[in-house]
Design a protein around this motif. Sequence first.
Motif, PDB file in Angstrom:
ATOM      1  N   ALA A   1      23.638  53.163  63.191  1.00  0.00           N
ATOM      2  CA  ALA A   1      23.933  52.153  62.178  1.00  0.00           C
ATOM      3  C   ALA A   1      25.307  52.450  61.574  1.00  0.00           C
ATOM      4  O   ALA A   1      25.624  53.606  61.283  1.00  0.00           O
ATOM      5  N   GLU A   2      26.113  51.404  61.387  1.00  0.00           N
ATOM      6  CA  GLU A   2      27.446  51.639  60.845  1.00  0.00           C
ATOM      7  C   GLU A   2      27.983  50.409  60.137  1.00  0.00           C
ATOM      8  O   GLU A   2      27.619  49.272  60.449  1.00  0.00           O
TER       9      GLU A   2
ATOM     10  N   ALA B   1      21.846  46.362  56.636  1.00  0.00           N
ATOM     11  CA  ALA B   1      21.251  47.681  56.824  1.00  0.00           C
ATOM     12  C   ALA B   1      21.723  48.647  55.738  1.00  0.00           C
ATOM     13  O   ALA B   1      20.939  49.440  55.201  1.00  0.00           O
ATOM     14  N   PHE B   2      23.006  48.576  55.393  1.00  0.00           N
ATOM     15  CA  PHE B   2      23.511  49.437  54.316  1.00  0.00           C
ATOM     16  C   PHE B   2      22.870  49.057  52.981  1.00  0.00           C
ATOM     17  O   PHE B   2      22.465  49.928  52.203  1.00  0.00           O
TER      18      PHE B   2
ATOM     19  N   GLU C   1      19.943  51.216  45.176  1.00  0.00           N
ATOM     20  CA  GLU C   1      20.287  51.620  43.810  1.00  0.00           C
ATOM     21  C   GLU C   1      21.768  51.442  43.508  1.00  0.00           C
ATOM     22  O   GLU C   1      22.159  51.356  42.336  1.00  0.00           O
ATOM     23  N   ARG C   2      22.636  51.377  44.546  1.00  0.00           N
ATOM     24  CA  ARG C   2      24.072  51.272  44.336  1.00  0.00           C
ATOM     25  C   ARG C   2      24.687  49.994  44.906  1.00  0.00           C
ATOM     26  O   ARG C   2      25.776  49.597  44.499  1.00  0.00           O
ATOM     27  N   ALA C   3      24.027  49.393  45.887  1.00  0.00           N
ATOM     28  CA  ALA C   3      24.638  48.275  46.618  1.00  0.00           C
ATOM     29  C   ALA C   3      23.793  47.017  46.471  1.00  0.00           C
ATOM     30  O   ALA C   3      22.594  47.023  46.779  1.00  0.00           O
TER      31      ALA C   3
ATOM     32  N   PHE D   1      33.677  55.125  55.075  1.00  0.00           N
ATOM     33  CA  PHE D   1      32.979  54.363  56.112  1.00  0.00           C
ATOM     34  C   PHE D   1      31.567  54.914  56.247  1.00  0.00           C
ATOM     35  O   PHE D   1      31.291  56.053  55.874  1.00  0.00           O
ATOM     36  N   TRP D   2      30.676  54.098  56.791  1.00  0.00           N
ATOM     37  CA  TRP D   2      29.261  54.476  56.887  1.00  0.00           C
ATOM     38  C   TRP D   2      28.821  54.421  58.339  1.00  0.00           C
ATOM     39  O   TRP D   2      28.953  53.373  58.992  1.00  0.00           O
TER      40      TRP D   2
END
Length: 406
Positions: free
Chosen positions: A337-338, A370-371, A377-379, A330-331
Amino acid sequence: MFYRRVVGPQLVAPASRHKVRLLFGARQTGKTALLRHLLADDRTLAVNLQESADRRRYEADPAAFSRMVRALPARLRVIVVDEIQKVPALLDEVQALYDAAPRRWQWFLTGSSARRLRRGAANLLPGRSHAFRLHPVCAWELDGASPTIAPPPVDLAAPPFPRQNLGRVLALGCLPGVRMESAPAARLTLSAYVDHYLEEEVRREALVREMGPFAVFLRLAALESGRQINLARLASESGIAATTLKGYYQVLADTFVGHWMGAYARRARRRLLTTPRFYLFDLGVRNAAAEVPLDGRIGDAAGGPLLEHWVALELIARASYLGRGHRVSFWRTRSGAEVDFVWEAPREDVPIEVKWTARPRPTDARHVEAFLAAHPERARRGYVVCRCPTPEQLSDRVRAIPWTAL
């Protein structure tokens, strides 16, 4: 009737043919039924250490197991040992037999407690074994499944589990036996699971010395399932020392009835909240342990958190079945921010937000965006899982999908 299980083809794949196959999972996830389905012929010998006579015999004389195996007729080439943690010393016997004749027998061992094996200093057959994990029924095993995350090969010879409505899934969970029972019978089964397994089996395995505090903890852990763990607060509420609570959580993880989930930490580790979450392995068991009503009213009262919990268990099972390189996290940053979950795959990370709404709006995608902005580079894409009837594009990179299409 036997239904489709994702791990079945992995267990009998040629890559594992000359290895000892260890199948772990909580009780009632279907380990024994799966092996009976896969190995249903006259070449198989099954030893069930749940049977007290066999268990006492091999506890007193583990070498008797080797003597019995060596005396088997040539046609018996497949040996299944159920609940190997009941007599950990048999792993040494299996190793000796395997080393003496690696291709003479095919070995399948099941277990529902890694803790018992570790505490007994058991030999987990390094270099000789392949380990697998069986979870409750996941969406890959359901009728009409067309998931966003593609599954590994599944057992197409077995029929899929029938689909069930969201209210029943959130209330009664996904244990295979429970899914096939009527709702009244399922409620009784889940209550018995908590009373006779989560408490009595823990006592029988000598994993916990005092059952009173553990019973208090179990209800608290069920109510807290899916949240970040705050041991100091839980210790204050329960009157149980934080160190004891930490040990109790590990008992649940070691008996495969719980999962830890860490924070996403590819980079910027210092800016993230790193306290892990803990999830009980099945929503029905969670609800029974929490002593909440096991009926449709539970969705009305706590639909959002329960749907989020279900998504977590789905993703955890899929990462387990896909193997190395797949993980769920989870972020959440200290600034607030989550994102509920991040599906971490070898080539990309996919943020996933869960909403109870049936009418998603572009604003529901803001945390996912936001993520994506923080990790370009990954998402490259993200999802909002909700109760919408059909997929909807909320932004250029974020799509809302029905919970049935996860």
